[in-house]
Design a protein around this motif. Sequence first.
Motif, PDB file in Angstrom:
ATOM      1  N   LEU A  49       0.843  -1.190   0.000  1.00  0.00           N
ATOM      2  CA  LEU A  49       0.000   0.000   0.000  1.00  0.00           C
ATOM      3  C   LEU A  49       0.882   1.245   0.000  1.00  0.00           C
ATOM      4  O   LEU A  49       1.898   1.299   0.699  1.00  0.00           O
ATOM      5  N   GLU A  50       0.478   2.250  -0.782  1.00  0.00           N
ATOM      6  CA  GLU A  50       1.238   3.497  -0.891  1.00  0.00           C
ATOM      7  C   GLU A  50       0.282   4.663  -0.682  1.00  0.00           C
ATOM      8  O   GLU A  50      -0.601   4.908  -1.506  1.00  0.00           O
ATOM      9  N   GLN A  56      -4.431   1.404  -5.656  1.00  0.00           N
ATOM     10  CA  GLN A  56      -3.655   0.387  -4.947  1.00  0.00           C
ATOM     11  C   GLN A  56      -3.935  -0.977  -5.582  1.00  0.00           C
ATOM     12  O   GLN A  56      -5.070  -1.259  -5.984  1.00  0.00           O
ATOM     13  N   TYR A 129      -7.759  -4.395  -7.080  1.00  0.00           N
ATOM     14  CA  TYR A 129      -7.434  -2.980  -6.917  1.00  0.00           C
ATOM     15  C   TYR A 129      -8.570  -2.225  -6.242  1.00  0.00           C
ATOM     16  O   TYR A 129      -9.715  -2.692  -6.160  1.00  0.00           O
ATOM     17  N   SER A 306       3.733  -1.807   3.248  1.00  0.00           N
ATOM     18  CA  SER A 306       3.554  -0.481   2.662  1.00  0.00           C
ATOM     19  C   SER A 306       4.905   0.109   2.291  1.00  0.00           C
ATOM     20  O   SER A 306       5.957  -0.343   2.757  1.00  0.00           O
TER      21      SER A 306
END
Length: 337
Positions: A49-50, A56, A129, A306
């Motif tokens: 995760l960003e 995502q 997604y 992440s």
Amino acid sequence: MISEPKILKFARMRKIVILFVISILLWSCETDFEVNAPWKDKTIVYGLLEANKDTQYVKIYRAFLGEEDALMMASHPDSIYYNPGEVGVLLNEYTPSGNLNNTIVLKDTLLGEFTAVNGASPIPNKAYYFNEPLNDAYEYELIIAKKDTIRALTSLVENKLIDESDNSINFMSFINPENYGNMRLSWDNLDNGVAYEVKIRFFYEEFLNIQNGHSLGIDSIEWRLHFGIDEFELDYAGESFFSNVANQLVANDSIKRLPGDLKIIFTVAGQEFYDYYEYSQPSFSVLLEKPEYEGNIEGGYGVFSSRIQQEITRNLHFISKQRLEIDPYTEDLNFFN
């Protein structure tokens, strides 16, 4: 007691050995040895995760086993992916106090295909997604609902500008421009960030090497400056910049190059991502096998973590641009200003 001659002992032992070998051969001829174990559903998860990205993605695979070539089996989607009706993929969002704030339903999509080899069909690149924004103060729990339930929990690397400096970068000494200088970079420690990677990307434009030669386009080269934990500053030797440019570009008398800007690329990994990276590195232990990786995927395998990636544009100082024309490393690369 009269001892038995050695030759008789040898003959008797030889008969025993021959009988033993024959019995093994007869047993192996009558028994089928099963190489493949009974099938068991095993789920493999890869998700990063960003907090600064709009979309995502999470990759979910199923392990497979069979008699055919692995690439041939993998080219069949139902060998490596779950059918839509077999799984549901959710993401629970928890506040710092542990309260459930939101539940996000992930959808599946195809991101092109993997090129196959040895005559196998192309392998579809399937992912799950969602587009909802993330909050770097919250925790996120991935839930894969099927006959059994797979769970994984992660916090987010802080979404904050890691380096706010905007000065140009010079790889030569300001005091004596004939000598190489050092570039110093420093960055902030981000919450939930464990490992820091720093890369540099150098842009340049190529032209046909004739008078008023037209542009052939903008290109770039990139290399790593740093990777480590608990370090937030580096000194980079200016000479290394010119040697790296020389190592990645090929001299060509028919083209000339105009130096452009730089990008400093920061990638900050969360704890689970860093643990997985460390485990995947080659082992120099005397043990031939590593212990099984124990990640944060409850009921499955892989990694759910992440990261944050930021690209910061910095000007290349005109002294360094001029040096590219005459530096011993780069003088044959036809840089001009």
